[in-house]
Motif scaffolding. Structure first.
Motif, PDB file in Angstrom:
ATOM      1  N   MET A   1      -7.944  13.572 -25.526  1.00 51.87           N
ATOM      2  CA  MET A   1      -8.425  13.649 -24.150  1.00 51.87           C
ATOM      3  C   MET A   1      -8.181  12.324 -23.452  1.00 51.87           C
ATOM      4  O   MET A   1      -9.064  11.492 -23.353  1.00 51.87           O
ATOM      5  CB  MET A   1      -9.911  13.961 -24.114  1.00 51.87           C
ATOM      6  N   SER A   2      -6.995  12.153 -22.980  1.00 52.10           N
ATOM      7  CA  SER A   2      -6.698  10.896 -22.325  1.00 52.10           C
ATOM      8  C   SER A   2      -6.562  11.052 -20.832  1.00 52.10           C
ATOM      9  O   SER A   2      -6.761  10.111 -20.088  1.00 52.10           O
ATOM     10  CB  SER A   2      -5.430  10.275 -22.912  1.00 52.10           C
ATOM     11  N   GLY A   3      -6.213  12.217 -20.368  1.00 57.44           N
ATOM     12  CA  GLY A   3      -6.005  12.404 -18.938  1.00 57.44           C
ATOM     13  C   GLY A   3      -7.304  12.421 -18.180  1.00 57.44           C
ATOM     14  O   GLY A   3      -8.325  12.842 -18.687  1.00 57.44           O
ATOM     15  N   GLN A   4      -7.245  11.961 -16.941  1.00 56.75           N
ATOM     16  CA  GLN A   4      -8.457  11.938 -16.138  1.00 56.75           C
ATOM     17  C   GLN A   4      -8.320  12.822 -14.915  1.00 56.75           C
ATOM     18  O   GLN A   4      -9.121  12.742 -14.013  1.00 56.75           O
ATOM     19  CB  GLN A   4      -8.799  10.494 -15.778  1.00 56.75           C
ATOM     20  N   GLY A   5      -7.282  13.667 -14.906  1.00 56.45           N
ATOM     21  CA  GLY A   5      -7.122  14.586 -13.796  1.00 56.45           C
ATOM     22  C   GLY A   5      -7.991  15.810 -14.005  1.00 56.45           C
ATOM     23  O   GLY A   5      -8.492  16.076 -15.085  1.00 56.45           O
ATOM     24  N   GLY A   6      -8.170  16.588 -12.954  1.00 51.99           N
ATOM     25  CA  GLY A   6      -8.979  17.798 -13.067  1.00 51.99           C
ATOM     26  C   GLY A   6     -10.457  17.500 -13.003  1.00 51.99           C
ATOM     27  O   GLY A   6     -10.884  16.456 -12.539  1.00 51.99           O
ATOM     28  N   SER A   7     -11.239  18.448 -13.502  1.00 54.42           N
ATOM     29  CA  SER A   7     -12.688  18.281 -13.439  1.00 54.42           C
ATOM     30  C   SER A   7     -13.190  17.422 -14.610  1.00 54.42           C
ATOM     31  O   SER A   7     -12.557  17.339 -15.658  1.00 54.42           O
ATOM     32  CB  SER A   7     -13.380  19.643 -13.463  1.00 54.42           C
ATOM     33  N   ALA A   8     -14.322  16.815 -14.395  1.00 55.79           N
ATOM     34  CA  ALA A   8     -14.920  15.950 -15.412  1.00 55.79           C
ATOM     35  C   ALA A   8     -15.408  16.794 -16.584  1.00 55.79           C
ATOM     36  O   ALA A   8     -15.949  17.883 -16.387  1.00 55.79           O
ATOM     37  CB  ALA A   8     -16.086  15.165 -14.816  1.00 55.79           C
ATOM     38  N   PRO A   9     -15.226  16.304 -17.813  1.00 57.13           N
ATOM     39  CA  PRO A   9     -15.748  17.023 -18.975  1.00 57.13           C
ATOM     40  C   PRO A   9     -17.256  17.213 -18.860  1.00 57.13           C
ATOM     41  O   PRO A   9     -17.980  16.313 -18.440  1.00 57.13           O
ATOM     42  CB  PRO A   9     -15.392  16.100 -20.143  1.00 57.13           C
ATOM     43  N   ASP A  10     -17.705  18.409 -19.232  1.00 59.01           N
ATOM     44  CA  ASP A  10     -19.131  18.699 -19.150  1.00 59.01           C
ATOM     45  C   ASP A  10     -19.855  18.225 -20.411  1.00 59.01           C
ATOM     46  O   ASP A  10     -19.239  17.701 -21.342  1.00 59.01           O
ATOM     47  CB  ASP A  10     -19.372  20.188 -18.895  1.00 59.01           C
ATOM     48  N   ALA A  11     -21.159  18.427 -20.431  1.00 57.63           N
ATOM     49  CA  ALA A  11     -21.977  17.987 -21.572  1.00 57.63           C
ATOM     50  C   ALA A  11     -21.516  18.647 -22.865  1.00 57.63           C
ATOM     51  O   ALA A  11     -21.526  18.014 -23.924  1.00 57.63           O
ATOM     52  CB  ALA A  11     -23.449  18.289 -21.296  1.00 57.63           C
ATOM     53  N   GLY A  12     -21.088  19.895 -22.796  1.00 57.75           N
ATOM     54  CA  GLY A  12     -20.617  20.592 -23.986  1.00 57.75           C
ATOM     55  C   GLY A  12     -19.393  19.937 -24.592  1.00 57.75           C
ATOM     56  O   GLY A  12     -19.254  19.865 -25.819  1.00 57.75           O
ATOM     57  N   ALA A  13     -18.492  19.450 -23.745  1.00 55.89           N
ATOM     58  CA  ALA A  13     -17.290  18.766 -24.236  1.00 55.89           C
ATOM     59  C   ALA A  13     -17.654  17.449 -24.915  1.00 55.89           C
ATOM     60  O   ALA A  13     -17.112  17.118 -25.979  1.00 55.89           O
ATOM     61  CB  ALA A  13     -16.307  18.522 -23.091  1.00 55.89           C
ATOM     62  N   ILE A  14     -18.576  16.717 -24.323  1.00 59.92           N
ATOM     63  CA  ILE A  14     -19.033  15.450 -24.910  1.00 59.92           C
ATOM     64  C   ILE A  14     -19.713  15.734 -26.254  1.00 59.92           C
ATOM     65  O   ILE A  14     -19.457  15.059 -27.258  1.00 59.92           O
ATOM     66  CB  ILE A  14     -20.003  14.709 -23.970  1.00 59.92           C
ATOM     67  N   GLU A  15     -20.558  16.748 -26.285  1.00 58.92           N
ATOM     68  CA  GLU A  15     -21.259  17.094 -27.524  1.00 58.92           C
ATOM     69  C   GLU A  15     -20.272  17.522 -28.608  1.00 58.92           C
ATOM     70  O   GLU A  15     -20.432  17.157 -29.779  1.00 58.92           O
ATOM     71  CB  GLU A  15     -22.271  18.210 -27.277  1.00 58.92           C
ATOM     72  N   ALA A  16     -19.252  18.280 -28.240  1.00 59.64           N
ATOM     73  CA  ALA A  16     -18.264  18.731 -29.230  1.00 59.64           C
ATOM     74  C   ALA A  16     -17.549  17.540 -29.866  1.00 59.64           C
ATOM     75  O   ALA A  16     -17.328  17.515 -31.083  1.00 59.64           O
ATOM     76  CB  ALA A  16     -17.260  19.679 -28.576  1.00 59.64           C
ATOM     77  N   GLY A  99      -9.980   3.344 -19.101  1.00 61.86           N
ATOM     78  CA  GLY A  99      -8.785   4.072 -19.480  1.00 61.86           C
ATOM     79  C   GLY A  99      -8.720   4.400 -20.966  1.00 61.86           C
ATOM     80  O   GLY A  99      -7.728   4.925 -21.455  1.00 61.86           O
ATOM     81  N   VAL A 100      -9.793   4.099 -21.702  1.00 62.93           N
ATOM     82  CA  VAL A 100      -9.875   4.439 -23.123  1.00 62.93           C
ATOM     83  C   VAL A 100      -9.920   5.962 -23.227  1.00 62.93           C
ATOM     84  O   VAL A 100     -10.515   6.636 -22.374  1.00 62.93           O
ATOM     85  CB  VAL A 100     -11.155   3.813 -23.744  1.00 62.93           C
ATOM     86  N   ARG A 101      -9.291   6.502 -24.253  1.00 60.30           N
ATOM     87  CA  ARG A 101      -9.337   7.955 -24.454  1.00 60.30           C
ATOM     88  C   ARG A 101     -10.791   8.404 -24.568  1.00 60.30           C
ATOM     89  O   ARG A 101     -11.597   7.749 -25.232  1.00 60.30           O
ATOM     90  CB  ARG A 101      -8.588   8.335 -25.726  1.00 60.30           C
ATOM     91  N   LEU A 102     -11.120   9.529 -23.952  1.00 58.80           N
ATOM     92  CA  LEU A 102     -12.495  10.009 -23.963  1.00 58.80           C
ATOM     93  C   LEU A 102     -12.996  10.257 -25.382  1.00 58.80           C
ATOM     94  O   LEU A 102     -14.115   9.869 -25.718  1.00 58.80           O
ATOM     95  CB  LEU A 102     -12.632  11.281 -23.123  1.00 58.80           C
ATOM     96  N   ASP A 103     -12.183  10.875 -26.225  1.00 60.78           N
ATOM     97  CA  ASP A 103     -12.658  11.132 -27.588  1.00 60.78           C
ATOM     98  C   ASP A 103     -12.897   9.836 -28.348  1.00 60.78           C
ATOM     99  O   ASP A 103     -13.850   9.728 -29.122  1.00 60.78           O
ATOM    100  CB  ASP A 103     -11.739  12.077 -28.354  1.00 60.78           C
ATOM    101  N   ASP A 104     -12.081   8.814 -28.103  1.00 59.12           N
ATOM    102  CA  ASP A 104     -12.301   7.511 -28.744  1.00 59.12           C
ATOM    103  C   ASP A 104     -13.597   6.873 -28.249  1.00 59.12           C
ATOM    104  O   ASP A 104     -14.358   6.291 -29.032  1.00 59.12           O
ATOM    105  CB  ASP A 104     -11.133   6.562 -28.486  1.00 59.12           C
ATOM    106  N   LEU A 105     -13.848   6.980 -26.958  1.00 60.45           N
ATOM    107  CA  LEU A 105     -15.060   6.394 -26.386  1.00 60.45           C
ATOM    108  C   LEU A 105     -16.312   7.107 -26.897  1.00 60.45           C
ATOM    109  O   LEU A 105     -17.276   6.458 -27.318  1.00 60.45           O
ATOM    110  CB  LEU A 105     -15.002   6.447 -24.856  1.00 60.45           C
ATOM    111  N   VAL A 106     -16.308   8.427 -26.888  1.00 63.93           N
ATOM    112  CA  VAL A 106     -17.472   9.181 -27.372  1.00 63.93           C
ATOM    113  C   VAL A 106     -17.678   8.905 -28.859  1.00 63.93           C
ATOM    114  O   VAL A 106     -18.808   8.727 -29.313  1.00 63.93           O
ATOM    115  CB  VAL A 106     -17.329  10.689 -27.087  1.00 63.93           C
ATOM    116  N   ARG A 107     -16.591   8.825 -29.625  1.00 68.00           N
ATOM    117  CA  ARG A 107     -16.695   8.504 -31.053  1.00 68.00           C
ATOM    118  C   ARG A 107     -17.357   7.136 -31.227  1.00 68.00           C
ATOM    119  O   ARG A 107     -18.261   6.967 -32.040  1.00 68.00           O
ATOM    120  CB  ARG A 107     -15.311   8.505 -31.709  1.00 68.00           C
ATOM    121  N   HIS A 108     -16.915   6.155 -30.440  1.00 68.00           N
ATOM    122  CA  HIS A 108     -17.469   4.803 -30.534  1.00 68.00           C
ATOM    123  C   HIS A 108     -18.971   4.799 -30.232  1.00 68.00           C
ATOM    124  O   HIS A 108     -19.766   4.219 -30.983  1.00 68.00           O
ATOM    125  CB  HIS A 108     -16.723   3.875 -29.578  1.00 68.00           C
TER     126      HIS A 108
END
Length: 133
Positions: A1-16, A99-108
């Motif tokens: 998940m590196s792109g920032q276009g489109g809609s913002a990831p919801d809580a479910g995406a962050i939780e996943a 600009g950090v990948r979202l999955d990397d940031l949530v993992r951190h």
């Protein structure tokens, strides 16, 4: 998940992403996380921010509420379960700013809060993060 276009990831995406992070941890860690509740909220409430001395809700991406495993007593009962809070809006703000990948940031953030549960040092948390990759 590196792109920032489109809609913002919801809580479910962050939780996943956070749950996937937990699933990738070594079994010895996962065995002690079964009772920890994972909560994704938009941002920290005013009481939490005030207690931590944080001025703006976008400055807090996650928080561990509980007692580190090494400090728990078998005599304690009736306490709230340990909780890991991830604050979606603060995470998204940092994601966009850095600009950090979202999955990397949530993992951190997730591993940092798990580290609080285990009473780990920053160096130990970085090593754990490497193991979860």
């Amino acid at each position: 998940m590196s792109g920032q276009g489109g809609s913002a990831p919801d809580a479910g995406a962050i939780e996943a992403i956070a749950r996937d992070t937990v699933a990738r941890l070594p079994a010895a860690f996962r065995a002690h996380l079964g009772d920890v509740v994972l909560i994704v909220e938009e941002w920290a409430d005013e009481e939490t921010l005030n207690a931590l001395g944080v001025e703006h809700p976008l400055d807090l991406t996650g928080l561990y509420h509980g007692q580190p495993i090494g400090e728990k007593s078998s005599m304690a009962s009736g306490a709230m379960p340990d909780r890991i809070h991830l604050y979606r809006r603060a995470i998204l703000d940092e994601w966009i700013e850095t600009g950090v990948r979202l999955d990397d940031l949530v993992r951190h953030v997730t591993i940092h809060e798990i580290g609080q549960h285990f009473g780990l040092s920053d160096a130990d948390m970085h090593a754990l993060e490497s193991e979860a990759d």
